[in-house]
Write a protein that holds these residues in place. Structure first.
Motif, PDB file in Angstrom:
ATOM      1  N   PHE A 178       0.865  -1.172   0.000  1.00 37.98           N
ATOM      2  CA  PHE A 178       0.000   0.000   0.000  1.00 37.98           C
ATOM      3  C   PHE A 178       0.911   1.235   0.000  1.00 37.98           C
ATOM      4  O   PHE A 178       2.119   1.119   0.207  1.00 37.98           O
ATOM      5  N   ASN A 179       0.294   2.401  -0.228  1.00 40.51           N
ATOM      6  CA  ASN A 179       1.105   3.631  -0.382  1.00 40.51           C
ATOM      7  C   ASN A 179       2.099   3.785   0.764  1.00 40.51           C
ATOM      8  O   ASN A 179       1.721   3.627   1.925  1.00 40.51           O
ATOM      9  N   HIS A 180       3.334   4.107   0.412  1.00 39.16           N
ATOM     10  CA  HIS A 180       4.320   4.382   1.454  1.00 39.16           C
ATOM     11  C   HIS A 180       5.163   5.570   1.030  1.00 39.16           C
ATOM     12  O   HIS A 180       5.544   5.707  -0.122  1.00 39.16           O
ATOM     13  N   GLU A 188       6.025  14.639  -7.238  1.00 38.62           N
ATOM     14  CA  GLU A 188       4.725  14.667  -7.896  1.00 38.62           C
ATOM     15  C   GLU A 188       3.663  13.897  -7.118  1.00 38.62           C
ATOM     16  O   GLU A 188       2.467  14.067  -7.345  1.00 38.62           O
ATOM     17  N   PHE A 189       4.077  13.023  -6.191  1.00 36.82           N
ATOM     18  CA  PHE A 189       3.098  12.260  -5.408  1.00 36.82           C
ATOM     19  C   PHE A 189       2.503  13.175  -4.341  1.00 36.82           C
ATOM     20  O   PHE A 189       3.184  14.073  -3.822  1.00 36.82           O
ATOM     21  N   VAL A 190       1.235  12.897  -3.980  1.00 35.62           N
ATOM     22  CA  VAL A 190       0.485  13.925  -3.248  1.00 35.62           C
ATOM     23  C   VAL A 190       1.081  14.285  -1.881  1.00 35.62           C
ATOM     24  O   VAL A 190       1.102  15.456  -1.510  1.00 35.62           O
ATOM     25  N   LEU A 209      -1.006  26.376  -3.390  1.00 45.97           N
ATOM     26  CA  LEU A 209      -0.784  24.999  -3.835  1.00 45.97           C
ATOM     27  C   LEU A 209      -2.070  24.484  -4.482  1.00 45.97           C
ATOM     28  O   LEU A 209      -3.149  24.614  -3.893  1.00 45.97           O
ATOM     29  N   GLU A 210      -1.936  23.893  -5.674  1.00 41.69           N
ATOM     30  CA  GLU A 210      -3.132  23.400  -6.375  1.00 41.69           C
ATOM     31  C   GLU A 210      -3.158  21.878  -6.328  1.00 41.69           C
ATOM     32  O   GLU A 210      -2.173  21.218  -6.673  1.00 41.69           O
ATOM     33  N   LEU A 211      -4.314  21.338  -5.930  1.00 41.33           N
ATOM     34  CA  LEU A 211      -4.447  19.882  -5.799  1.00 41.33           C
ATOM     35  C   LEU A 211      -5.687  19.391  -6.528  1.00 41.33           C
ATOM     36  O   LEU A 211      -6.540  20.185  -6.943  1.00 41.33           O
ATOM     37  N   GLY A 212      -5.793  18.055  -6.637  1.00 37.13           N
ATOM     38  CA  GLY A 212      -6.962  17.433  -7.275  1.00 37.13           C
ATOM     39  C   GLY A 212      -7.979  16.972  -6.237  1.00 37.13           C
ATOM     40  O   GLY A 212      -8.461  17.779  -5.428  1.00 37.13           O
ATOM     41  N   ILE A 302     -10.704   4.722  -2.164  1.00 29.01           N
ATOM     42  CA  ILE A 302     -10.268   4.373  -0.806  1.00 29.01           C
ATOM     43  C   ILE A 302      -9.528   3.033  -0.804  1.00 29.01           C
ATOM     44  O   ILE A 302      -9.932   2.097  -1.512  1.00 29.01           O
ATOM     45  N   LEU A 303      -8.459   2.968  -0.038  1.00 30.93           N
ATOM     46  CA  LEU A 303      -7.710   1.713   0.127  1.00 30.93           C
ATOM     47  C   LEU A 303      -7.424   1.492   1.615  1.00 30.93           C
ATOM     48  O   LEU A 303      -7.048   2.434   2.320  1.00 30.93           O
ATOM     49  N   ILE A 304      -7.624   0.270   2.065  1.00 27.02           N
ATOM     50  CA  ILE A 304      -7.231  -0.126   3.436  1.00 27.02           C
ATOM     51  C   ILE A 304      -6.708  -1.555   3.364  1.00 27.02           C
ATOM     52  O   ILE A 304      -7.418  -2.452   2.895  1.00 27.02           O
TER      53      ILE A 304
HETATM   54  N1  GDD Z   1      -0.263  13.086  -7.269  1.00 29.26           N
HETATM   55  C1  GDD Z   1      -1.318  13.810  -6.885  1.00 29.26           C
HETATM   56  N2  GDD Z   1      -1.295  15.169  -7.069  1.00 29.26           N
HETATM   57  N3  GDD Z   1      -2.369  13.182  -6.323  1.00 29.26           N
HETATM   58  C2  GDD Z   1      -3.411  13.943  -5.903  1.00 29.26           C
HETATM   59  C3  GDD Z   1      -3.425  15.330  -6.049  1.00 29.26           C
HETATM   60  C4  GDD Z   1      -2.327  15.971  -6.670  1.00 29.26           C
HETATM   61  O1  GDD Z   1      -2.282  17.180  -6.847  1.00 29.26           O
HETATM   62  N4  GDD Z   1      -4.576  15.786  -5.510  1.00 29.26           N
HETATM   63  C5  GDD Z   1      -5.252  14.741  -5.047  1.00 29.26           C
HETATM   64  N5  GDD Z   1      -4.550  13.604  -5.286  1.00 29.26           N
HETATM   65  C6  GDD Z   1      -5.001  12.243  -4.977  1.00 29.26           C
HETATM   66  C7  GDD Z   1      -4.934  11.296  -6.175  1.00 29.26           C
HETATM   67  O2  GDD Z   1      -6.056  11.514  -7.033  1.00 29.26           O
HETATM   68  C8  GDD Z   1      -4.951   9.948  -5.457  1.00 29.26           C
HETATM   69  O3  GDD Z   1      -6.268   9.575  -5.158  1.00 29.26           O
HETATM   70  C9  GDD Z   1      -4.215  10.237  -4.146  1.00 29.26           C
HETATM   71  O4  GDD Z   1      -4.135  11.662  -4.015  1.00 29.26           O
HETATM   72  C10 GDD Z   1      -2.813   9.656  -4.082  1.00 29.26           C
HETATM   73  O5  GDD Z   1      -2.119  10.023  -5.262  1.00 29.26           O
HETATM   74  P1  GDD Z   1      -0.550   9.728  -5.445  1.00 29.26           P
HETATM   75  O6  GDD Z   1       0.200  10.280  -4.304  1.00 29.26           O
HETATM   76  O7  GDD Z   1      -0.192  10.175  -6.812  1.00 29.26           O
HETATM   77  O8  GDD Z   1      -0.460   8.152  -5.281  1.00 29.26           O
HETATM   78  P2  GDD Z   1      -1.335   6.950  -5.893  1.00 29.26           P
HETATM   79  O9  GDD Z   1      -2.151   6.396  -4.773  1.00 29.26           O
HETATM   80  O10 GDD Z   1      -2.024   7.346  -7.124  1.00 29.26           O
HETATM   81  O11 GDD Z   1      -0.199   5.911  -6.311  1.00 29.26           O
HETATM   82  C11 GDD Z   1       0.891   5.641  -5.431  1.00 29.26           C
HETATM   83  O12 GDD Z   1       0.562   4.543  -4.601  1.00 29.26           O
HETATM   84  C12 GDD Z   1       0.365   3.311  -5.309  1.00 29.26           C
HETATM   85  C13 GDD Z   1       0.002   2.251  -4.234  1.00 29.26           C
HETATM   86  O13 GDD Z   1      -1.364   2.277  -3.969  1.00 29.26           O
HETATM   87  C14 GDD Z   1       2.116   5.367  -6.294  1.00 29.26           C
HETATM   88  O14 GDD Z   1       3.248   5.267  -5.461  1.00 29.26           O
HETATM   89  C15 GDD Z   1       1.971   4.073  -7.056  1.00 29.26           C
HETATM   90  O15 GDD Z   1       3.207   3.772  -7.723  1.00 29.26           O
HETATM   91  C16 GDD Z   1       1.645   2.965  -6.044  1.00 29.26           C
HETATM   92  O16 GDD Z   1       1.500   1.722  -6.695  1.00 29.26           O
END
Ligand code: GDD
Ligand code: NAP
Length: 338
Positions: A178-180, A188-190, A209-212, A302-304
């Motif tokens: 799961f996310n780490h 670029e990761f949130v 800061l702009e987010l999704g 959602i993930l758990i």
């Molecule tokens: N990156 C990003 N940027 N994500 C955003 C943003 C933003 O501005 N705003 C909201 N989010 C939301 C994404 O839509 C997503 O639901 C959540 O934040 C996490 O996004 P990321 O950090 O990009 O990670 P991820 O969950 O999509 O993927 C990561 O975790 C996976 C494991 O579940 C990556 O590390 C993958 O490689 C990994 O497999």
């Protein structure tokens, strides 16, 4: 005898932490990297190990590169961490992602089968494979329902690993992580986007800061701990897949709120939907707003994870909770910001 291990994706977050762990265990560590005019080993440098690993060039989509390396070294273990790992980009480059993140797994396993079937293989599978979840809490038996080209490529890699284990008796396992996160997380990761972004704001280098989608929820752990589980998987008698997670889930907005607390920013959320934003109560300025540019064509809401199998068999348990993870990331952000 000193073990020799290959880490693909050594320049990434997990690759760096895993390299450090293996070096501490007296492994000979070969790290592979693709050629790039912008290549950077900043993570290895940060951990003080860039001169302790042997670097080799390897483009994951190139079968001959993989063969060349496996022929050159008699690897005891291969950790396949290399991937196009950013989910959002996989929607823009689905073919490239399926090649680098998916088919490359088959290339490595076929090479192991042909050249050195005693090599143990680790595949970096992902909780993203659960996608639109079919069970509230996901474990090793939960069905996958992928929602992105990235997740589909990971499902391919996952089943290919299982196939080579069951058909050819290769010690091949997948860790469904799961996310780490960590201070070494890509910007670029949130989580890292938030910790770095808010530090830039307090330093006066960014206005807003702009987010999704800030309502997406993730099971966030600490990368440094997760690589211990990765290593343990390859030290078992029997090759098996494991879920690695904390068992707790938090929204992106909750992660932001923890960050605000640590940085002592007095913020207030106002508005709804696309108009939702965070105001700095000290000066009334908007410091976070929503930009649909960061939404994905399909979202994982959602993930758990349930990592009780890893607790029992690997004797692995996560220790760092979200609040501490935020602290670790922010302390590093403040230390290295310039
Ligand atoms: N990156 C990003 N940027 N994500 C955003 C943003 C933003 O501005 N705003 C909201 N989010 C939301 C994404 O839509 C997503 O639901 C959540 O934040 C996490 O996004 P990321 O950090 O990009 O990670 P991820 O969950 O999509 O993927 C990561 O975790 C996976 C494991 O579940 C990556 O590390 C993958 O490689 C990994 O497999
Ligand atoms: P990361 O920081 O994005 O690192 C990915 C690595 O793959 C980098 O070293 C990158 O090299 C390399 N790479 C990308 N494309 C390549 C190519 N075509 N040829 C060779 N190497 C290539 O990812 P991470 O967070 O460390 O994750 C490690 C692995 O675990 C990935 O497979 C990821 O999908 C998976 N995973 C991660 C998480 C998580 O939350 N972090 C969770 C589950 C699974 P460059 O430096 O040149 O880009």
């Amino acid at each position: 005898m000193k073990k020799t291990a290959l880490i693909t994706g050594i320049s990434g977050q997990d690759g760096a932490y895993l390299a450090k762990l293996l070096l501490n265990k007296n492994y000979k560590v070969i790290g592979s990297d693709r050629r790039s005019s912008r290549a950077s080993l900043w993570r290895l440098k940060r951990l003080g190990i860039e001169k302790k690993v042997i670097m080799e060039e390897l483009e994951l989509s190139e079968l001959y590169d993989i063969k060349r390396l496996v022929q050159k070294y008699k690897f005891n273990e291969i950790y396949n961490l290399g991937a196009q790992s950013f989910v959002k980009s996989s929607f823009n480059s689905p073919l490239y992602t399926s090649n680098v993140t998916g088919t490359s797994v088959l290339k490595i396993l076929e090479t192991i089968r042909e050249i050195n079937p005693k090599t143990k293989f680790y595949q970096a599978s992902s909780s993203e494979m659960y996608g639109k979840v079919v069970e509230k809490i996901q474990n090793e038996n939960t069905n996958f329902n992928p929602q992105s080209p990235y997740a589909i490529a990971k499902v391919f890699g996952h089943y290919t690993t299982k196939l080579y284990r069951e058909s050819y008796n290769i010690f091949a396992v997948s860790g469904i992580l799961f996310n780490h996160e960590s201070p070494l997380r890509g910007e670029e990761f949130v989580t890292r986007k938030i910790t770095l972004g808010l530090v830039k704001i307090i330093k006066g280098d960014l206005k807003c800061l702009e987010l999704g989608n800030i309502y997406a929820k993730r099971d966030w752990g600490y990368a440094k701990e997760y690589v211990e589980a990765i290593w343990k998987m390859l030290q078992q008698k029997k090759p098996e897949d494991f879920v690695i997670s904390t068992g707790k889930t938090f929204s992106v907005k909750q992660f932001i709120n923890e960050t605000l607390k640590f940085l002592k920013i007095n913020g207030k959320w106002i508005g709804k939907g696309l108009n939702e934003r965070l105001i700095n109560k000290r000066n009334g300025k908007t410091i976070i707003k929503i930009n649909p540019k960061f939404f994905r064509p399909a979202e994982v809401d959602i993930l758990i994870g349930d990592s009780s199998k890893a607790h029992k068999v690997l004797k692995w348990k996560p220790r760092v909770k979200l609040k501490e993870l935020v602290k670790i990331m922010l302390e590093s952000e403040l230390k290295f910001y310039n």
